[in-house]
Design an enzyme around this catalytic site. Structure first.
Site, PDB file in Angstrom:
ATOM      1  N   GLU A  51      49.020  34.809  37.194  1.00 31.77           N
ATOM      2  CA  GLU A  51      47.576  34.426  37.057  1.00 31.77           C
ATOM      3  C   GLU A  51      46.817  35.387  36.252  1.00 31.77           C
ATOM      4  OE1 GLU A  51      44.246  33.126  39.719  1.00 31.77           O
ATOM      5  OE2 GLU A  51      45.854  31.880  40.248  1.00 31.77           O
ATOM      6  N   ASP A  62      34.205  34.826  42.466  1.00 31.26           N
ATOM      7  CA  ASP A  62      34.749  36.237  42.514  1.00 31.26           C
ATOM      8  C   ASP A  62      33.998  37.189  43.016  1.00 31.26           C
ATOM      9  OD1 ASP A  62      37.276  35.590  40.885  1.00 31.26           O
ATOM     10  OD2 ASP A  62      36.090  35.747  39.129  1.00 31.26           O
TER      11      ASP A  62
END
Length: 271
Positions: A51, A62
């Site tokens: 990824e 995040d």
């Protein structure tokens, strides 16, 4: 489920009675030349799919480790076009699926059709867009599918059961199960209810399930394997190791960590 690079990889891994190791890497941290070397090193040390994050200035999903990595990558001049150029140069050497992790804004800025076209030309197999709601996924999914790219959708522990079934039915390649409530980041332990979520998804869809967010070490991968998931995505722990290593050791550190994690994916017994 239609046959794609990602689905074929999961089928092969299932026959080997193990789960997929899917490391996450931020493109351009510390620079794209190093990223290219790390991609090949991860592949050489057992990564089944990778990824690859496109850095963005406001990465809402995040935690601090990946936010800092994105900030460093942006400071180094990383852009989607430069990431595509790097992947094009590696196309003959990368044999495992590459899945781009990008927020909606870079996609919209370039145009959905153009972004997917460029991604296809450089060999990208999948796309994860964490801030894309199910209701807006159909158009992008159709465009991506026309370019032989799987649009992967995310399910969280807080997702209602009916909605979870709809997401799993719509997601292509695999369903991305977020293992924690909140943002990405290392965790000392995983939430107990994830195992039951894996089972719910398996009951409602034939799509493979990969667990991410908080998967940090060998014990976590063993846990994911025991839950019956099909893949484990390791992000912040790898990004942190790369960040903490000297410039001379970043590639080697990434490879050794990947090799260690890969060993834990074996002995996956299917019911």
């Amino acid at each position: 489920m239609k046959s794609t690079n990602i689905s074929r990889s999961f089928s092969k891994i299932k026959k080997e009675k193990r789960i997929a190791l899917m490391p996450f890497l931020m493109a351009g941290d510390p620079d794209l030349e190093t990223t290219a070397k790390i991609l090949l090193e991860l592949q050489a040390n057992g990564a089944d799919m990778i990824e690859l994050g496109i850095p963005y200035s406001d990465p809402l999903a995040d935690g601090p480790i990946i936010q800092l990595a994105a900030s460093r990558a942006l400071s180094a001049g990383t852009s989607p076009d430069r990431v595509f150029k790097m992947l094009f140069e590696l196309r003959d050497q990368l044999t495992i699926p590459i899945i781009l992790f990008t927020y909606s804004n870079p996609l919209i800025n370039k145009g959905l059709e153009e972004f997917c076209l460029q991604a296809s030309k450089v060999g990208v197999s999948g796309l994860v867009v964490p801030d894309l709601p199910l209701e807006e996924a159909e158009k992008l999914s159709d465009i991506a599918e026309s370019k032989e790219i799987d649009l992967v959708l995310l399910v969280a522990p807080t997702t209602p059961k009916d909605r979870m079934k709809r997401i799993a039915a719509t997601s292509n390649g695999f369903t991305y199960l977020v293992s924690v409530t909140g943002v990405t980041g290392e965790r000392s332990s995983l939430e107990d209810n994830v195992g039951s979520l894996v089972q719910q998804l398996k009951d409602s869809s034939s799509s493979p399930i990969a667990v991410g967010f908080g998967i940090s070490d060998v014990k976590h991968i063993e846990q994911v394997r025991e839950w019956g998931a099909d893949g484990a995505i390791v992000g912040s722990a790898l990004v942190k190791r790369i960040a903490n290593a000297s410039i001379e050791m970043k590639v080697e550190e990434a490879g050794s960590f990947c090799k260690e994690l890969r060993a834990a994916t074996n002995e996956y017994f299917f019911k």
